[in-house]
Scaffold this active site. Structure first.
Site, PDB file in Angstrom:
ATOM      1  CE  LYS A   9      14.339 -11.084  -9.046  1.00 44.27           C
ATOM      2  NZ  LYS A   9      14.732 -10.987  -7.753  1.00 44.27           N
ATOM      3  CG  HIS A  30      20.219 -36.371  -2.659  1.00 44.50           C
ATOM      4  ND1 HIS A  30      20.559 -37.663  -2.316  1.00 44.50           N
ATOM      5  CD2 HIS A  30      21.388 -35.685  -2.742  1.00 44.50           C
ATOM      6  CE1 HIS A  30      21.875 -37.740  -2.169  1.00 44.50           C
ATOM      7  NE2 HIS A  30      22.393 -36.549  -2.422  1.00 44.50           N
ATOM      8  CB  CYS A  53      -0.939   0.096   1.194  1.00 41.92           C
ATOM      9  SG  CYS A  53      -2.088  -1.259   1.319  1.00 41.92           S
ATOM     10  CD1 TRP A  80       0.265  -6.337  -2.901  1.00 40.93           C
ATOM     11  CD2 TRP A  80      -0.137  -6.903  -0.774  1.00 40.93           C
ATOM     12  NE1 TRP A  80       0.646  -7.650  -2.731  1.00 40.93           N
ATOM     13  CE2 TRP A  80       0.405  -8.033  -1.447  1.00 40.93           C
ATOM     14  CE3 TRP A  80      -0.471  -7.041   0.565  1.00 40.93           C
ATOM     15  CZ2 TRP A  80       0.628  -9.251  -0.815  1.00 40.93           C
ATOM     16  CZ3 TRP A  80      -0.255  -8.260   1.202  1.00 40.93           C
ATOM     17  CH2 TRP A  80       0.303  -9.345   0.498  1.00 40.93           C
ATOM     18  CD  GLU A  91      17.533 -12.883  -6.565  1.00 42.34           C
ATOM     19  OE1 GLU A  91      16.966 -13.399  -5.598  1.00 42.34           O
ATOM     20  OE2 GLU A  91      17.158 -11.819  -7.095  1.00 42.34           O
ATOM     21  CG  ASN A 129       1.335   0.816   4.247  1.00 39.30           C
ATOM     22  OD1 ASN A 129       1.120  -0.386   4.114  1.00 39.30           O
ATOM     23  ND2 ASN A 129       2.545   1.343   4.222  1.00 39.30           N
ATOM     24  N   GLY A 130      -0.936  -0.974   6.370  1.00 38.42           N
ATOM     25  CA  GLY A 130      -0.597  -1.777   7.544  1.00 38.42           C
ATOM     26  C   GLY A 130      -1.743  -2.699   7.908  1.00 38.42           C
ATOM     27  CE  LYS A 159      11.945  -2.571  -5.346  1.00 37.16           C
ATOM     28  NZ  LYS A 159      12.384  -3.927  -5.617  1.00 37.16           N
ATOM     29  CD  GLU A 217      10.607 -11.822  -7.243  1.00 27.40           C
ATOM     30  OE1 GLU A 217      10.425 -11.277  -6.161  1.00 27.40           O
ATOM     31  OE2 GLU A 217      11.603 -11.574  -7.957  1.00 27.40           O
ATOM     32  NE  ARG A 252       4.655   1.846   0.063  1.00 28.51           N
ATOM     33  CZ  ARG A 252       5.689   1.701   0.881  1.00 28.51           C
ATOM     34  NH1 ARG A 252       6.900   2.006   0.464  1.00 28.51           N
ATOM     35  NH2 ARG A 252       5.518   1.279   2.106  1.00 28.51           N
TER      36      ARG A 252
HETATM   37  C1  G6P Z   1       9.389  -8.370  -1.305  1.00 32.76           C
HETATM   38  C2  G6P Z   1       9.986  -7.947  -2.624  1.00 32.76           C
HETATM   39  C3  G6P Z   1      11.306  -8.685  -2.844  1.00 32.76           C
HETATM   40  C4  G6P Z   1      12.244  -8.433  -1.679  1.00 32.76           C
HETATM   41  C5  G6P Z   1      11.596  -8.812  -0.351  1.00 32.76           C
HETATM   42  C6  G6P Z   1      12.426  -8.337   0.823  1.00 32.76           C
HETATM   43  O1  G6P Z   1       8.987  -9.688  -1.366  1.00 32.76           O
HETATM   44  O2  G6P Z   1       9.092  -8.209  -3.677  1.00 32.76           O
HETATM   45  O3  G6P Z   1      11.902  -8.216  -4.036  1.00 32.76           O
HETATM   46  O4  G6P Z   1      13.411  -9.167  -1.861  1.00 32.76           O
HETATM   47  O5  G6P Z   1      10.326  -8.178  -0.236  1.00 32.76           O
HETATM   48  O6  G6P Z   1      12.456  -6.939   0.808  1.00 32.76           O
HETATM   49  P1  G6P Z   1      13.579  -6.027   1.422  1.00 32.76           P
HETATM   50  O7  G6P Z   1      13.119  -4.636   1.098  1.00 32.76           O
HETATM   51  O8  G6P Z   1      13.576  -6.297   2.897  1.00 32.76           O
HETATM   52  O9  G6P Z   1      14.852  -6.383   0.793  1.00 32.76           O
END
Ligand code: G6P
Length: 613
Positions: A490, A509, A2, A74, A486, A100-101, A608, A493, A27
């Site tokens: 990616k 395994h 949010c 969100w 990672e 937001n929260g 994000k 996501e 956000r």
């Molecule tokens: C969300 C974002 C990710 C990020 C994670 C941790 O899930 O979409 O891209 O890695 O939060 O966020 P931070 O701001 O703590 O790195």
């Protein structure tokens, strides 16, 4: 999670608020809304979907007014629809609130309000809060700031809120606990936002609102900060370092690809003033100021979530190799709720791009309460985690807008590497000659990334081949195991293809059962570090007809010949390979998602900055 924006001043609020929402859309983007005060009317307009949907709807309405608040959502409580979108009116429609929260005790508060005759149109916790504020305001006959303060004393949970009131065209009341809030100070005007991105266009003077603080913004009168316990606070005006051009796409089709291409620069920025290539030396102020803490640490615990957790794993490999200190990497969300053993001689590192991740923030608080020393590695300057740690180091990657983290990840790895090298050197666990070699090589990384980026068109071309895939496997060993995780993250996501990262040897395994000619397997197989072992793993995939995409060192022949597609990276030190190998994996995920027509910068269901647990 949010985004909230507010404006009070001499200009029309609507365009400022909409632009602010667009900047904050990373956000949350399932619905949006705006509340404007004009001629004693408190108008609220909402739309399901993107900010552009709100614009489409609102522009047919009365959008005048020099004061307003706006929100991009969100969803937490209640599905993303029009009714649940913010702002929420109070029962009398005299107040409007954005939030937001999460209000954790909303159910109890709601029951109490229902008994008092309040009715609810949404399923949100936010509507409960605005009804509570109205009830307190009317029953105690107090002003809006006092009503907000009294209401927040009854609330358990996290919030950044802003409220406006019909008949009070000169007043915004806002508050925060756990969720971020920044006030921008212009000429006879105030801006309010979840972060500085909507503000930087208008002013570079900001005040970061602290935990459990309420800010009253009054036209012509200035700003006043008190705590929820009603203690008056002085506020510090800070200068923003951010520039507007950092927030725009600069000719790229998406923020994500812009940010991938920025990495030669962001890594140089991360190292600027820290890695001295001529003198072959690293200076990290956060380390130097707290050298004894690092050198005497019996154990390092790294706390992080998501992509930051992957960089933490790479940090573990580097710190253990160079500094010989045992490192535990923890998911913040797990750490905070189990009964972790935390000793005063533990050193805790919290990694977060946003500096706002609720779980990491709570894990930091927990570690602090056990007297551990906390070092933050964050990207967003002035965010909550750096303000709640004892010391730290910014990554200086600049604002990252694409929801999938790219440049922040490589900047985190860079900082962790610098830290590991410094501790190792100071402890004497890393020989000076090795230290000098690696520092020199670290300085070369930005140029080497430029070389990799030249292969973008080639990667875009073969990415088309893989849009059919339902699954992907990513394999790596040693430092490249976290890179495999990672790379898989990616892809998941942004392209919604299921992908798993594994240590290459672990494949036999279980995951090997999945290999068939339908299964693309991405293998990170650089010449530095366990090359022959990885070659054997590739043979195992080949024998089962898996499609192999390999990341190899320039000049490689063996793996290239075994692969269906290969991407070359320049040779480097084993500990630095992640900084190079991450780049083609980011590009691969990006191009697959683009060909599939996915919304790369705003993938479904994600946000994000995760300010709820
Ligand atoms: C969300 C974002 C990710 C990020 C994670 C941790 O899930 O979409 O891209 O890695 O939060 O966020 P931070 O701001 O703590 O790195």
């Amino acid at each position: 999670m949010c985004g909230i924006v507010g404006y009070i001043g001499n200009k029309q609020a609507y365009p400022i608020l909409i632009k602010g929402l667009q900047r904050l859309e990373y956000r949350g983007y399932d619905s949006a809304g705006i509340a404007l005060l004009h001629n004693d009317n408190l108008n609220v307009y909402k739309a399901k979907g993107k900010v552009s949907d709100l614009v489409h709807f609102a522009e047919q309405q009365d959008i005048q007014g020099t004061i307003g608040i706006a929100h991009t959502r969100w969803a937490t409580h209640g599905e993303p629809n029009l009714v649940n979108a913010h702002p929420h009116y109070s029962q009398s429609e005299e107040l409007a609130l954005i939030h937001n929260g999460i209000i954790e005790n909303y159910a109890v508060l709601k029951e109490g309000l229902k008994e008092l005759g309040y009715t609810f149109s949404s399923e949100t916790d936010t509507e409960v809060l605005i009804q509570l504020i109205e009830y307190i305001k009317k029953s105690n006959n107090v002003d809006l700031t006092t009503a907000v303060q009294l209401a927040l004393n009854q609330v358990i949970g996290a919030y950044a809120i802003a409220v406006i009131e019909k008949g009070q065209p000169d007043l915004i009341v806002a508050a925060r606990k756990g969720s971020p809030l920044v006030v921008g100070i212009g000429d006879d005007e105030f801006f309010l936002a979840s972060d500085a991105t909507p503000i930087v266009e208008f002013t570079n003077k900001v005040v970061y609102i602290g935990e459990e603080e309420i800010v009253t913004l009054q036209r012509g009168k200035g700003l006043k900060v008190t705590t929820i316990a009603n203690v008056e606070k002085t506020h510090e005006v800070k200068e923003l370092e951010m520039t507007l051009s950092q927030l725009e796409k600069g000719g790229y089709p998406h923020f994500m690809i812009k940010e991938i291409f920025e990495q030669p620069k962001t890594l140089s920025d991360s190292m600027r003033g820290r890695v001295n290539v001529e003198a072959n030396n690293i200076t990290l102020a956060g380390f130097i100021d707290n050298k004894e803490k690092f050198l005497s640490a019996k154990r390092i615990i790294i706390l992080a979530c998501g992509t930051s957790w992957h960089s933490a794993l790479i940090g573990k490999y580097a710190i253990e190799e160079f500094a010989r200190i045992p490192v535990e990497v923890e998911y913040s969300s797990e750490f905070r709720y189990r009964k972790p053993v935390i000793n005063p001689d533990d050193l805790v590192i919290a990694i977060s791009q946003s500096g706002e991740t609720a779980d990491t923030l709570a894990a930091v608080e927990l570690a602090k309460s056990h007297d551990a020393f906390i070092f933050g590695i964050c990207n967003v300057v002035g965010s909550s985690i750096p303000r709640n740690t004892h010391s730290g180091c910014y990554t200086h990657a600049g604002p990252e807008i694409g929801v999938a983290s790219t440049k922040a990840f490589t900047a985190q790895v860079t900082v962790l590497t610098m830290l590991a090298l410094m501790i190792g050197k100071e402890k004497g666990t890393l020989e000076n000659e090795r230290y000098l070699q690696i520092v020199k090589e670290l300085g070369q990384i930005p140029e080497k990334i430029k070389e990799i980026l030249k292969q973008d068109a080639n990667i875009a071309e073969f990415a088309k081949t893989f849009t059919y895939a339902q699954n992907f496997i990513y394999l790596g060993r040693g430092y490249n195991f976290p890179v495999a995780l990672e790379g898989a993250l990616k892809l998941k996501e942004i392209s919604y293809i299921h992908a798993e990262g594994y240590p290459a040897a672990e494949m036999k395994h279980g995951p090997i059962a999945l290999i068939s000619q339908e299964m693309p397997v991405v293998v990170i197989a650089p010449s530095a570090g366990m090359y022959e072992k990885v070659v054997s793993n590739i043979q195992e995939i080949k024998a089962r007809k898996g499609k192999i995409i390999s990341i190899v060192t320039e000049g490689d022949v063996v793996v290239k010949n075994l692969s269906d597609y290969s991407i070359c990276i320049p040779d480097t030190e084993e500990c630095l390979v992640p900084l190079l190998a991450a780049i083609p994996l980011q590009l691969l995920a990006y191009h697959i998602a683009v060909v599939k027509g996915c919304n790369v910068d705003q993938p479904r269901n994600l946000a994000k900055s995760v300010t709820v647990e």
